[in-house]
Structures are given as C-alpha cells and as structure tokens.
Design an enzyme around this catalytic site. Structure first.
Site, PDB file in Angstrom:
ATOM      1  N   ASP A  53      52.237  48.272  42.210  1.00 29.16           N
ATOM      2  CA  ASP A  53      51.585  48.634  43.305  1.00 29.16           C
ATOM      3  C   ASP A  53      52.419  49.717  44.149  1.00 29.16           C
ATOM      4  O   ASP A  53      52.929  49.858  44.622  1.00 29.16           O
ATOM      5  CB  ASP A  53      52.367  46.818  43.852  1.00 29.16           C
ATOM      6  N   ASP A  57      51.354  45.798  49.124  1.00 32.65           N
ATOM      7  CA  ASP A  57      50.547  44.360  49.516  1.00 32.65           C
ATOM      8  C   ASP A  57      50.995  42.987  48.330  1.00 32.65           C
ATOM      9  O   ASP A  57      50.668  41.969  48.182  1.00 32.65           O
ATOM     10  CB  ASP A  57      49.379  44.469  49.547  1.00 32.65           C
ATOM     11  N   ASP A 130      36.107  46.291  31.236  1.00 31.16           N
ATOM     12  CA  ASP A 130      35.543  45.451  31.283  1.00 31.16           C
ATOM     13  C   ASP A 130      34.223  44.980  31.611  1.00 31.16           C
ATOM     14  O   ASP A 130      33.745  45.657  32.741  1.00 31.16           O
ATOM     15  CB  ASP A 130      36.262  44.084  31.721  1.00 31.16           C
ATOM     16  N   ASP A 232      33.275  40.997  27.751  1.00 32.67           N
ATOM     17  CA  ASP A 232      33.734  39.199  28.034  1.00 32.67           C
ATOM     18  C   ASP A 232      33.419  38.586  27.930  1.00 32.67           C
ATOM     19  O   ASP A 232      31.971  38.321  28.321  1.00 32.67           O
ATOM     20  CB  ASP A 232      34.867  39.016  29.185  1.00 32.67           C
ATOM     21  N   GLU A 286      34.653  40.437  22.499  1.00 38.16           N
ATOM     22  CA  GLU A 286      35.724  38.854  23.344  1.00 38.16           C
ATOM     23  C   GLU A 286      35.212  37.579  21.943  1.00 38.16           C
ATOM     24  O   GLU A 286      34.166  37.827  22.353  1.00 38.16           O
ATOM     25  CB  GLU A 286      35.985  38.873  23.856  1.00 38.16           C
ATOM     26  N   HIS A 352      45.751  40.523  28.159  1.00 39.73           N
ATOM     27  CA  HIS A 352      46.180  39.138  29.400  1.00 39.73           C
ATOM     28  C   HIS A 352      46.296  37.825  29.501  1.00 39.73           C
ATOM     29  O   HIS A 352      46.343  36.797  30.251  1.00 39.73           O
ATOM     30  CB  HIS A 352      45.308  40.232  30.358  1.00 39.73           C
ATOM     31  N   ASP A 353      45.902  37.690  28.322  1.00 40.02           N
ATOM     32  CA  ASP A 353      45.481  35.703  27.466  1.00 40.02           C
ATOM     33  C   ASP A 353      45.934  35.254  27.402  1.00 40.02           C
ATOM     34  O   ASP A 353      45.662  34.226  26.822  1.00 40.02           O
ATOM     35  CB  ASP A 353      43.797  35.509  27.341  1.00 40.02           C
TER      36      ASP A 353
HETATM   37  C1  GLC Z   1      37.681  35.962  28.558  1.00 39.04           C
HETATM   38  C2  GLC Z   1      38.821  36.580  29.682  1.00 39.04           C
HETATM   39  C3  GLC Z   1      39.604  35.831  30.290  1.00 39.04           C
HETATM   40  C4  GLC Z   1      38.551  35.369  31.547  1.00 39.04           C
HETATM   41  C5  GLC Z   1      37.781  34.284  30.615  1.00 39.04           C
HETATM   42  C6  GLC Z   1      35.846  34.410  32.014  1.00 39.04           C
HETATM   43  O1  GLC Z   1      37.890  35.221  28.240  1.00 39.04           O
HETATM   44  O2  GLC Z   1      39.361  38.334  28.511  1.00 39.04           O
HETATM   45  O3  GLC Z   1      40.793  36.419  30.906  1.00 39.04           O
HETATM   46  O4  GLC Z   1      39.240  34.240  31.998  1.00 39.04           O
HETATM   47  O5  GLC Z   1      36.535  35.222  29.514  1.00 39.04           O
HETATM   48  O6  GLC Z   1      36.023  35.124  31.772  1.00 39.04           O
HETATM   49 CA    CA Z   2      48.776  47.814  46.348  1.00 38.54          CA
END
Ligand code: GLC
Ligand code: CA
Length: 577
Positions: A53, A57, A130, A232, A286, A352-353
């Site tokens: 950051d 914020d 993405d 995605d 994905e 990240h998931d």
């Molecule tokens: C994919 C992303 C995930 C998101 C989902 C809906 O699985 O990796 O983070 O919540 O799609 O867009």
């Molecule tokens: Ca920031």
C-alpha cells in the site's frame, strides 16, 4: 599472400558450413522442442490488494507494486500475473468488473498502470492480466441497460428468463447465499443468471455482439502492450440457452454440467483468430473442463485456441486431515501424460483462491515450515509445464490463524456462513474448515518487515496482517542466505539455467512409495533426478538408480543426501551421470 589464399577460402568455407550446421542444429532443436517464451517462463502472481500500500488507505495499489519492482526482478521471475485491477464495485475483489477499460480507484490511475507496465518491461518482465468475461458486474453499463427493459439492445448481453414462463430450471450458484443462480428482478419481471454472486451476472456468449465487445477489450489492452491473458472462469462461459432441467443433485458435480459446454471451443477459436493470433501474447484459461480431452483440445496448438491449461485437480487434493502422496503423484503424473506430446500445462499448488501453500501441502510448524516450503517450491520448479507461484509463498507465509467470522472479508465465505446459519448448519465446524481452506488465508497482506502491519501499510489493512510478521518477513529473509526467500531465488535460477526442467521428459520412479516423490527429467543426453520427502521423518527412496552415479546439484539442506535417504521434507536434485 597468394599461397595463403586457398587456406583462407578453406577456413571461410569451413566456418560457414560450421555456422550453418550449428544453426540448423539449433533450428532443429528449437523445432523439435517447439520452444516458446511462455513455456520457459516462471510466473509470479501478484494479488494487488494485498501486495503493498503506497498511500496509507490500507489497500495495496499500483504505486505500491511499482516501488517493489526491483524486489520482483530480484526473484528471477519473468512473467507477472496480476489479479483484476479494472473498475469494479468490489463485491468479489475485482472479479466483478464495471468498466473493462479503466483502473479501479483503490488501485490508482491509468498513468500508474502505464508506469507499472513500463517498469516491468524495462526489467525484462512480462505482464499477464485477468480477463473476467464469464460475467461482469451488475454495475456495468451493459447490465444497467440490459435490466432496464425487455426490449433494450443490451437485453441479450445476459441470460434472462421471463417470469410468466414460471420458475426457471434450477441452476447452482457457487457464491449465492441460497446457492440459487437465478435472481428475480422485479423491474422487468424476469430472472437473470449468475453462477457466482448476484452482483456477477453471467454474460451471454452465444450473442456475437458480446464476443465482439470482449475482443475489442482484449485488443485495447494488447495495444497498450500487455503480454497475455488469464481467462477467469472461462470454462463456464458457453451455455445451453434453452436451459434444460438438470438431474436432481447435479450441483454435487456441477462442473460436469457447467464446464466446457456447447460451442466453447468455437468461441476460443474465434478469439484466437480475432485477437490472440495478432499479438505475441500468452493465454491460459482457468479450469480444464471435465475430461482429458477437453483440456487437451483447449491447448492443442494445431487447434488454435489457448496456450496452456490450468487444471484444478492438484490444488483440490489437500484436506484438513492431510492428503495421500500416492494420490498427489497420480494426479500430476496423469496431467503430465495428457500433454506429453501436444499442448502445455500450468504447474501450481496455490493462488488467490487457495489457502497458503505451506499450510496446506507442507508443514507450517516452526520446526518444519522453512524446509517444507523449500521442498514444495522445488517440486513446482522441477515439473514439466509453466510454474505459477503465488506472492508471499516465497517467504513461506502461512495461513492467517483467524478464529471468528468477523476476521474474514471473502464474500463467498461470508455468504456461506449465512447459508449455514439459515439451514441450521454446524457453525463451529464451518469455522474450523475455513481456518484451513478459506482463500482469505492466502490474501493477508504481504509481510515486508517486522515493523507495524508487516510494513504493508501505514493505515489499517483491509484484511488483518498475519500475527507472525515479526518472524516471517521479507527484510529478515533478505539477510539470511538460507532463508526460504533466498532458496526460491536459487531454484528459479536453477530452472532457468536447465532447459531440461522445462522441456525434458518426466518419468516417475518408486511410484508406490507413500512418503517420497521421485522423478527424472531427461532431455537429449542430460538427465536430472529429483527426490522429495513429503514427511516429517527420514525416508528412504528406491529409484533403481545407482546413487554412486549421481552428483548433487542443489538441495534444501546444507548437506544434501548423497545416498537417497532423505531427511524430513528434504528435496535434492541430482545429475545422473
Ligand atoms: C475465479 C477467480 C475467483 C473469482 C471467480 C469469480 O475462480 O479466480 O477469485 O472469485 O472466478 O470471478
Ligand atoms: Ca492504497
């Protein structure tokens, strides 16, 4: 001079033919390997909200990333995949896009983006973005228009079911509180479809106008100079718009009904023709459908669809009770064989998931955290396929240790908690489960130093910093040559220096050993042996290779095993002589 002349001619001739020979050899090798920059890449994934950051914020931003470019470069990675940074009301942390051609206010401006891209390119690092087009945000102008009237030119951009036809056949929603993917909208007395949250209506890919809009968006970013797209949830994009009823209980195996349906391959081929073929970009979707064939077809170069598959079977293996290494080996061996001749795979164990790499697949106790992190990293960097590595894992960051629902920010987790409450579910059990697997575990702020908030922000972080930042942080690991971080750098360099790890044939050895994973990678006359101990005890390997004929190249202990008997979580790479 006259006497020398024939010799000079001879030397020039020899040199020319040697150069031609070497060149054709190279071309031949190149062709037989089908070398591509994206196959040789190591992808580092940045979750922008949690990386750094710059303005206090509490939310990571593009200037924050820019100020860490030299750190990123120092890792040795050469492709960055950044999670969505487009205009978004943030129902799902940017995976609900309201403007595909702007930058989310929390993250900065388009000028910041241009600077980021320039800074990456100056350092020889490419940028993959993405592309979130299975759905948009309900706050996107298209959806606002679409829901405004049944005759809007945008009506067919989404999936609508008029209420006078009765209730639409059940569709499962992954993120909805009630898991119902149809949301009634009184404005036009109709239901719209959302596989994810109510604020993420699914786009209608069967509409050629939608497809054209997406190609235009892709070109907008490619013309700016980005180097690829991560599509995605794209395996869900194509749908049977007659919406037939699915068998009861289909949601337990919804991928079978949702993944790679209808004309998805046709859409990918069109995308290739309209966009991907025109730029030097990489593409990865994905999800890999339901069968090997689906996955293979998506990335078989002759079919002109995408570059590489991103299959989930691997990350799905870990459970709070542990996992079977035999199963793990089976999955990765199967995926290797799916693409042994054509097509290409991503190799990853976290993103990240997911919760944190070391907490799910390794051992995050103080005794074994470092060594097991390094072992897992060795696995990721020595398989065939393009490695994807998630930010923070290079420090050995661990799960968050959250205990109350108030600690979490993840929308589907909060919705599921509400759902469990509504149906009288076991909330304690649910909290236990999410402590192990909720994706917020992988989203806590990056731990830069042992100062307040781990040096991530001077304000209040949007998600709590893991309390262990005093002992696990970048600044301290920089100073320690044996840190997880410095091992990561070493092993990334090792991969880049050894083409055999990218293209070499993979063969599993000692397959039924429940404790260790052993395999060779072989290219032309070079053969490497990788031995990994997945347990916290010593473990013997039985690969059939005479260890006297091997030389240790790299390992995660100061004194790597020479005889194939591995210390807890030991990882060693040998040259087979
Ligand atoms: C994919 C992303 C995930 C998101 C989902 C809906 O699985 O990796 O983070 O919540 O799609 O867009
Ligand atoms: Ca920031």
């Amino acid at each position: 001079m006259r006497k020398l002349f024939p010799y000079i001619i001879l030397i020039v001739f020899l040199k020319c033919s040697l150069v031609t020979l070497c060149y054709s050899q190279q071309v031949q090798n190149k062709d037989s390997l089908d070398r591509k920059w994206w196959k040789e890449a190591v992808v580092y994934q940045i979750y922008p909200r949690s990386f750094n950051d710059s303005n206090g914020d509490g939310i990571g931003d593009l200037q924050g990333i820019i100020s860490k470019l030299d750190y990123i470069k120092s890792l040795g990675v050469n492709v960055i995949w950044i999670n969505p940074i487009y205009g978004s009301p943030n129902d799902d942390n940017g995976y609900d896009v309201s403007d595909y051609r702007s930058i989310m206010k929390d993250f900065g401006t388009m000028e910041d983006f241009d600077l980021l891209l320039k800074g990456l390119h100056e350092r020889g690092i490419k940028l993959v973005m993405d592309l979130v087009v299975n759905h948009s945000s309900d706050e996107h102008e298209w959806f606002k228009q679409s829901r405004s009237s049944r005759t809007s030119p945008y009506r067919e951009y989404y999936h609508w079911w008029n209420a006078e036809q009765g209730k639409p056949p059940y569709r499962y929603s992954l993120f909805d509180v009630n898991h119902d993917a149809w949301r009634y909208d009184p404005l036009t007395n109709a239901y719209y479809l959302h596989y994810f949250s109510r604020k993420q209506p699914d786009l209608n890919w069967e509409n050629p106008k939608v497809r054209q809009e997406v190609y235009d968006i892709m070109k907008f970013w490619a013309d700016k100079g980005i180097d690829g797209y991560r599509l995605d949830a794209f395996q869900f994009a194509a749908k049977d718009t007659t919406f037939p009823a699915f068998p009861r209980g289909f949601e337990k195996n919804f991928n079978k009904y949702y993944g790679v349906q209808g004309n998805l391959h046709g859409y990918l081929q069109q995308m290739y023709k309209e966009v991907l073929s025109k730029y030097d970009v990489m593409s990865v979707a994905e999800g890999a459908g339901n069968t090997d064939e689906d996955a293979h077809n998506m990335v078989d170069a002759d079919r002109h669809e995408l570059n590489m598959a991103y299959a989930f079977d691997g990350v799905g293996i870990a459970t709070p009770e542990g996992y079977s290494l035999l199963h793990f080996k089976e999955v990765f061996t199967k995926w290797d064989s799916t693409f042994s001749k054509k097509g290409w795979l991503s190799i990853f164990l976290a993103n990240h998931d997911q919760a944190r790499l070391v907490s799910r697949f390794g051992n995050d106790s103080p005794e074994f955290r470092e060594v097991s992190s390094k072992m897992l990293t060795t696995f990721i960097m020595t398989m065939r396929g393009t490695p994807y590595y998630y930010n923070g894992d290079e420090l050995g960051m661990t799960n968050a240790g959250f205990t109350k629902i108030e600690d979490y920010r993840d929308m589907p987790t909060l919705n599921e908690y509400q759902h469990q409450k509504n149906i009288g579910g076991d909330l304690q059990k649910f909290l236990k489960r999410i402590a192990f697997e909720c994706r917020d575990n992988g989203r806590t702020p990056f731990q830069w130093s042992n100062t307040e908030n781990g040096g991530f922000t001077t304000g209040t972080p949007w998600l709590q910093v893991n309390k262990n930042y005093k002992t696990i942080n970048e600044a301290d690991e920089e100073k320690d040559p044996a840190s997880v971080l410095n091992y990561f750098r070493k092993i990334v360099k090792f991969r880049k220096d050894n083409l055999v790890l990218v293209y070499g044939k993979y063969a599993v050895l000692d397959k039924n050993n429940p404790d260790t994973y052993s395999y060779t990678r072989e290219l032309n006359s070079k053969k490497l042996l990788v031995l990994l101990n997945f347990t916290n005890k010593n473990a013997a390997t039985n690969t059939g290779i005479n260890m006297n004929n091997t030389t240790v190249l790299i390992g995660n202990y100061e004194h790597p095993s020479k005889d194939g008997i591995l210390k807890p979580y030991e990882a060693v790479i040998y040259q087979v002589n």
